[in-house]
Design an enzyme around this catalytic site. Structure first.
Site, mmCIF file in Angstrom:
data_model
loop_
_atom_site.group_PDB
_atom_site.id
_atom_site.type_symbol
_atom_site.label_atom_id
_atom_site.label_comp_id
_atom_site.label_asym_id
_atom_site.label_seq_id
_atom_site.Cartn_x
_atom_site.Cartn_y
_atom_site.Cartn_z
ATOM 1 N N ARG A 51 29.833 35.621 43.873
ATOM 2 C CA ARG A 51 30.643 34.804 44.450
ATOM 3 C C ARG A 51 32.335 34.992 44.126
ATOM 4 O O ARG A 51 32.514 35.729 43.343
ATOM 5 C CB ARG A 51 30.444 33.399 43.610
ATOM 6 N N ASP A 53 35.862 32.588 43.791
ATOM 7 C CA ASP A 53 36.344 31.391 43.628
ATOM 8 C C ASP A 53 37.143 30.812 44.833
ATOM 9 O O ASP A 53 37.588 31.892 45.682
ATOM 10 C CB ASP A 53 36.803 31.220 42.290
ATOM 11 N N ARG A 196 41.254 36.573 35.973
ATOM 12 C CA ARG A 196 42.328 35.670 35.980
ATOM 13 C C ARG A 196 42.688 35.365 34.503
ATOM 14 O O ARG A 196 43.767 34.990 34.068
ATOM 15 C CB ARG A 196 41.973 34.557 36.881
#
Lengths: 243, 243
Positions: A51, A53, A196
């Site tokens: 995935r 985000d 991140r």
């Protein structure tokens, strides 16, 4: 006869609620699956390498699906690109062995994180604009600490579904150009918001809020609350998946 | 005491009706002038080095204005960037001699035109996506014809206000990277849509619709109807203005 089709997909994550299908929301998986259903005239289950985000981009996301359609790969490529909105592009279509799975066959994933040193109008959707000056030397020193096999709990927002937060980082470097710093990281797996969180914390080292030894303490604490802020999604790119 | 302030401005032209102020429309000159009025508490007349059309970007547009405000240049820079929308960025503020005029003092302007070879999601607002294959050799040969002083009437949509369509091109080259071709052109002046008309016609040479000698005939015809289509605005950047 069942065939297994591999797609390489570029997308601008700005206007997507991430990769994974969610009811009522615009997602990359949803957009591609819907168009595949139109051109193959059958439902498909598109498996992504992982995935991404909300707001995260992909230079080369990899996905696969099985189908008994006989449509050749060039027609799938042209058909999909003709129907998809302009923020998703299929870069390549390949027929692969039936046992290929975009998620489980992946050996490593590489992410890039682009930092622009200053303000930019043209790149604003595709970089994190950092306005304070950074000490690249300490940034690089701290970054060297993450290479190898480590517990990255301090850089993971939600608990990993697999129970373990250990990842093996094979590459972690910074490329510098006139206006940009680009973080490149390759690992066998990534935890949720790991890149991140790492970038947000490394930038705190670069601007002198944390020292390199603080960074080591943060890693060892295995506690997300010790680390720095999460860098914004717009600078992050899924760049490559290796099989 | 009157001061003359020079601005260097980057903008993403996508959501602007070009540089020049127009009633009811969102323009770069209008956005910057409005913010200057707020921070200087007086009306200013912002002079740009030249207009850019709807959708055209600027890496470094240059503009100037005179004011009797005593606000220092760092405060102007921070004040403007704090108030401007994120698709316009002031890169530099300088105090210059009173006789400096961003338009009339300019010795040359440099434009870039970015062509992406294939489809791209992430760069779609900032390049022209060209899907056919191009012969770079003939593209470069035709491009060499435009260097020097020529009448560019064949590449100008509306008649020049100055009566003459002669421009002196000091540089015209192509830079090639893996996925892109970038056209770089420097001249003492540019006619309306000149770069986009040149690129649109040169690409017709690159894909074999026109030969290099056709291109020479087109230049000599001094007739816009003989040339190729106008390349889309999204690939064009005002890159530099020399004084």
């Amino acid at each position: 006869m069942l065939r297994n089709i591999k797609l390489e997909i570029e997308y601008d994550g700005t206007d997507f609620y991430g990769w994974q299908v969610q009811p009522e929301l615009r997602t990359v998986q949803g957009e591609v699956q819907d168009r595949l259903q139109i051109i193959l005239k059958q439902k498909v289950n598109l498996i992504g390498s992982g995935r991404t985000d909300v707001g995260v981009h992909a230079l080369r996301q990899v996905a696969n699906f099985t189908t008994d359609s006989r449509l050749d790969k060039d027609s799938i490529l042209r058909g999909l690109n003709g129907l998809l909105p302009d923020d998703v592009v299929i870069k390549k279509v390949e027929e692969v062995d039936l046992d290929f799975n975009a998620r489980y066959s992946a050996k490593s994933r590489t992410y890039q994180y682009r930092i622009y040193l200053g303000r930019t109008a043209i790149l604003r959707r595709y970089v994190w604009q950092v306005l304070y000056s950074l000490n690249v030397e300490s940034l690089v020193k701290a970054t060297q600490q993450i290479i190898g096999e480590h517990d990255f709990s301090s850089f993971c927002v939600t608990e990993s579904s697999k129970g373990s937060n250990i990842c093996k980082v094979s590459e972690a470097t910074w490329e510098k150009s006139v206006d940009e710093l680009i973080f490149i990281i390759e690992a066998n797996r990534f935890l949720h918001t790991m890149v991140r969180s790492l970038v947000g914390t490394l930038i705190e080292v670069g601007r002198g809020y944390f020292s390199v030894s603080d960074f080591i303490d943060i890693m060892e604490a295995k506690d997300r609350t010790k680390a720095g802020p999460t860098a914004p999604a717009c600078g992050l790119y899924l760049a490559e998946v290796r099989y």
